[in-house]
Scaffold this motif. Structure first.
Motif, short mmCIF file in Angstrom:
data_model
loop_
_atom_site.label_atom_id
_atom_site.label_comp_id
_atom_site.label_asym_id
_atom_site.label_seq_id
_atom_site.Cartn_x
_atom_site.Cartn_y
_atom_site.Cartn_z
N GLY A 1 -0.82 1.33 4.57
CA GLY A 1 -0.94 0.31 3.55
C GLY A 1 -1.24 -1.06 4.10
O GLY A 1 -1.98 -1.81 3.48
N ASN B 1 -3.28 3.41 0.43
CA ASN B 1 -2.35 3.76 -0.62
C ASN B 1 -1.00 3.12 -0.36
O ASN B 1 -0.69 2.68 0.74
CB ASN B 1 -2.18 5.28 -0.70
N LEU B 2 -0.16 3.11 -1.40
CA LEU B 2 1.24 2.78 -1.21
C LEU B 2 1.87 3.82 -0.30
O LEU B 2 1.44 4.96 -0.24
CB LEU B 2 1.99 2.81 -2.54
N THR C 1 3.25 -2.04 0.80
CA THR C 1 2.05 -2.32 0.02
C THR C 1 0.98 -2.96 0.90
O THR C 1 1.29 -3.60 1.90
CB THR C 1 2.36 -3.28 -1.15
N PHE D 1 -6.61 -5.26 -2.62
CA PHE D 1 -5.76 -4.16 -3.09
C PHE D 1 -4.55 -4.67 -3.87
O PHE D 1 -3.44 -4.15 -3.75
CB PHE D 1 -5.36 -3.29 -1.91
N ASP E 1 -2.61 -2.11 -5.94
CA ASP E 1 -1.55 -1.34 -5.29
C ASP E 1 -0.27 -2.15 -5.21
O ASP E 1 0.83 -1.60 -5.30
CB ASP E 1 -2.01 -0.91 -3.90
N ALA F 1 1.38 -1.90 -8.56
CA ALA F 1 2.02 -0.59 -8.70
C ALA F 1 3.33 -0.56 -7.94
O ALA F 1 4.34 -0.02 -8.41
CB ALA F 1 1.08 0.50 -8.20
N GLN G 1 1.30 5.96 -8.53
CA GLN G 1 0.21 6.16 -7.57
C GLN G 1 -0.25 7.61 -7.65
O GLN G 1 0.57 8.53 -7.81
CB GLN G 1 0.69 5.88 -6.15
N THR H 1 -2.81 7.55 -12.65
CA THR H 1 -1.97 6.40 -12.34
C THR H 1 -1.73 5.57 -13.60
O THR H 1 -2.67 5.25 -14.33
CB THR H 1 -2.64 5.53 -11.26
N GLU I 1 -7.20 7.88 -9.75
CA GLU I 1 -6.32 7.41 -8.69
C GLU I 1 -6.21 5.89 -8.68
O GLU I 1 -5.13 5.34 -8.47
CB GLU I 1 -6.86 7.84 -7.32
N ASP I 2 -7.34 5.23 -8.86
CA ASP I 2 -7.44 3.81 -8.55
C ASP I 2 -7.55 2.99 -9.82
O ASP I 2 -8.61 2.91 -10.45
CB ASP I 2 -8.68 3.59 -7.67
N HIS J 1 -12.39 -3.03 -0.84
CA HIS J 1 -12.16 -2.03 -1.89
C HIS J 1 -13.41 -1.19 -2.11
O HIS J 1 -13.34 0.04 -2.27
CB HIS J 1 -11.77 -2.76 -3.19
#
Length: 727
Positions: free
Chosen positions: A62, A76-77, A94, A100, A103, A106, A337, A417, A465-466, A489
């Motif tokens: 992350g 990702n987380l 994170t 990001f 994330d 989230a 996530q 998500t 996912e995103d 990204h």
């Protein structure tokens, strides 16, 4: 059990049997602050790994800098469950990079408190302030960890002072580093605990194999006693004020001895209320302060029982109240996530707010659709597999995941998500967190025609996912456009398409939809007369075309007299005109904002028909466009730019160089300015990248379509020439 490096790991995740025994803390901070190093040190200090830096494979993902992101590292987380003082501490790491932010949001939803990591070497910059504001907007209680305190150029007290200036007066030290010597000869001796009034000596080396450097507990050194006493009084006063503990205030005013346990209990209340942000001092690379942090985090941060539930509604949109963080209550959980794993498929990282996740539990999956982001509405029933908890890249099966905890569920095919898991008999929907607006477009196409279908499926999975990704298939240009938050990204999205989903893609320049309109009135004649045996086609019409203001669309006027065009065929002419407007004029761009007046024509008693007059209408508008003077139009957007004052002039000058117009500005607290401007989209396609460069990462912006305006003649000629080549 051993990790990839051969170092032994525990192999088991800590378990909690009640919400009061859980703490969910998210690590927040800019890239380079040391979040991931701190997480590794916490795992080492807790005994989860046998040596600092030997964290189990994939445990810390992350926090990567720009170069690492460009190398396609995961962003990702990650969640690391740690046993601490008889509690389960879920530490959520994170990304620190600006692209990001989705994330981070989230992670804030999954956690009940944030540990905000600031480097004593780098201090507080605009990026750090933006991250702090994200935490504040989410209402997340925060503590601060000042890292790298033993660096020769680090200044702990100056960093704390800067944090107070930027974050507010609630930022107060809970520990004070004590040094010996000056300048390059300065050596960290240890940490003085302001509440415990004890000194943790870090001058002794760690015994071989021990978790972390040895620290001995003793009285505060005499030379630091006065400074510690002053800071302690300040901390206690802040604790009393923010916790509103009248008994503590009375005892303090009477000069009674306050036990560390009493002070820490009130400290936790003050932190939970969001007004107090205690500062801890650490050097995770050398293990300094990590044991103290591991001791303080569970005691100074709120449990899930002390945090409000998210906003919940039923599937009809009616608010639902009365839910509590109760393992025996109705199920309410949220997917924070979604990760695609090459071995187990889709894995959903889930925060449970109420009820308990158990194997084979039937659940309802609900999620609002978002056509702009390529996300459909989810309303499905599924049965859970075995729940697990993440231990790096491994998922360790557990018998259950209770309210307040964070776990993982594999193969929830319908879940994306931000979706809600609830009881089938009582389906609920959690209002999702705010997703960041992606403002950097990139057009993609499959590298081969055989992969076209695979690309659509892969992009749909990627969007699931995103939450920061928006997918657009532009009806005018035919391009598939991925809207991202920045270059990093964008690179990660492209890498996932080719690497994770096996669909190589090619990128191309994003084409901006242009328009055409009439610059002066014109006449058009449409004649559709065909005879081929039997019924033919017969439709003749004459029209007058006039330009209208931007945004007017089509105004169709019927001024036919004497029935030369029968009533039933007048709508047919309008249909033909509209169809030709969509097809465009000579350059192929749609025609907009015109008044078309039908004033004459001819019909045949046998051969006239709806289709005949539709074709006549199209021919008439095409003829008017060929005979008249056309103007090419480009889209203009309203840009709202928030930037530090020091870069305001540079941003305004840059907007002017893009043919933009600054229409206003206003000061914003924190030394920033809000700039409102109008700018052509042709010049701002990559503004997300350019603004970050101009404002050194301090600027953010939003855009909203305003209208189409005439394109300058030299540019109009260029695009007309390009259209002629492609046509």
């Amino acid at each position: 059990m051993a990790d990839k490096s051969g170092q032994a790991t525990t192999g088991r995740a800590p378990e909690a049997v009640r919400p009061a025994d859980i703490r969910n803390v998210v690590l927040v901070g800019p890239t380079g602050a040391g979040k991931t190093t701190l997480l590794e040190a916490l795992l080492h200090a807790s005994g989860a790994t046998t040596r600092a830096g030997s964290v189990e494979e994939g445990t810390t993902v992350g926090d990567y800098d720009e170069a690492e992101v460009r190398q396609k590292r995961s962003v990702n987380l990650s969640v690391a469950p740690i046993a601490a003082d008889g509690l389960k501490l879920n530490v959520v790491d994170t990304p620190g990079y600006a692209d990001f932010i989705g994330d981070l949001r989230a992670g804030l939803r999954a956690a009940d408190a944030a540990l905000f990591v600031v480097s004593a070497l780098d201090g507080v910059d605009a990026r750090t302030r933006m991250l702090w504001e994200e935490c504040a907007a989410a209402g997340t209680p925060r503590a601060v960890a000042v890292s790298r305190i033993d660096h020769p150029r680090a200044d702990f007290e100056e960093t704390v002072a800067r944090c107070r200036e930027v974050f507010g007066a609630g930022v107060v030290p809970a520990y004070l580093p004590v040094f010996r010597g000056e300048g390059e000869e300065r050596v960290l001796e240890g940490l003085a605990g302001l509440l415990s009034q004890r000194f943790y000596d870090y001058t002794r080396p760690a015994p071989d194999g021990a978790p972390g450097p040895a620290s001995t507990d003793g009285p505060v050194p005499e030379e630091a006693a006065a400074r510690v006493a002053g800071l302690r009084a300040e901390l206690i006063e802040e604790v009393i004020q923010e916790s509103e503990d009248e008994a503590l205030m009375e005892a303090y005013m009477e000069g009674r001895e306050l036990s560390p346990e009493t002070l820490i209990a009130s400290l936790e209340t003050a932190v939970a209320r969001g007004g107090l942000h205690p500062v801890l001092a650490v050097s995770p690379a050398h293990g300094v302060g990590v044991a103290e942090l591991l001791d303080e985090l569970p005691r100074a941060t709120p449990s899930p029982l002390e945090r409000p539930m998210p906003e919940v509604e039923d599937l009809r949109g009616r608010p639902v109240t009365g839910l509590e963080c109760d393992p025996d209550g109705p199920l309410l959980a949220e997917v924070v996530q979604t990760i695609s794993d090459s071995y187990v498929g889709r894995v959903s990282l889930v925060r449970v707010f109420s009820g308990t996740l158990r194997p084979d539990l039937p659940v309802h999956i609900a999620g609002r659709g978002d056509a702009d982001r390529g996300r459909s509405e989810r309303d499905a029933d599924e049965r859970l597999g075995s729940p697990s908890v993440p231990m790096g890249r491994r998922m360790v099966p557990v018998p259950q995941v209770i309210a307040g905890d964070i776990g993982a569920v594999a193969r929830l095919g319908a879940a994306e998500t931000g979706d809600t898991l609830s009881d089938r008999e009582n389906p609920l929907l959690i209002r999702p967190w705010s997703f960041p607006e992606p403002l950097l477009p990139i057009a993609v196409r499959a590298a081969s025609a055989a992969d076209d279908d695979k690309l659509s499926q892969a992009v749909a999975r990627l969007a699931a996912e995103d939450t920061a990704l928006r997918v657009e298939v532009n009806a005018e240009t035919g391009q598939m456009v991925l809207w991202c938050t920045g270059e990093a990204h964008q690179d990660v999205a492209l890498d996932r398409l080719s690497g994770r989903y096996g669909v190589p893609v090619e990128t191309e320049e994003v084409r901006i939809p242009l328009r055409e309109t009439f610059s002066v009135p014109a006449q058009g004649f449409g004649r559709n007369v065909k005879q081929s045996g039997g019924h033919g086609e017969y439709g003749i019409c004459r029209i007058k075309v006039e330009p209208l203001p931007s945004g007017s669309g089509l105004e169709f006027v019927d001024k036919v007299v004497g029935g030369v065009v029968p009533r039933q065929f007048i709508p047919s002419v309008e249909k033909g005109v509209r169809a030709q407007m969509e097809s465009g004029g000579e350059s192929g761009y749609p025609i907009v904002d015109i008044r078309v007046t039908l004033y004459d024509g001819k019909a045949h008693s046998v051969d006239s028909s709806d289709m005949a007059f539709q074709k006549a209408g199209r021919l008439a508008l095409r003829d008017a466009a060929e005979q008249g003077s056309m103007a090419m139009l480009e889209p203009f957007d309203e840009l709202t730019v928030l930037v530090s004052d020091e870069y305001m002039g540079a941003v305004m000058n840059d907007l002017s160089s893009r043919r933009g117009r600054v229409v206003g500005s206003e000061p914003v607290e924190g030394g920033r300015t809000l700039i409102r401007a109008e700018a052509p989209r042709l010049e701002t396609v990559r503004y997300a990248i350019d603004l970050r460069s101009i404002a050194h990462g301090t600027g953010t912006f939003s855009r909203r379509y305003l209208r189409h305006e005439p394109l300058p003649p030299q540019l109009a000629a260029k695009y007309a020439k390009e259209a002629a080549k492609s046509g």
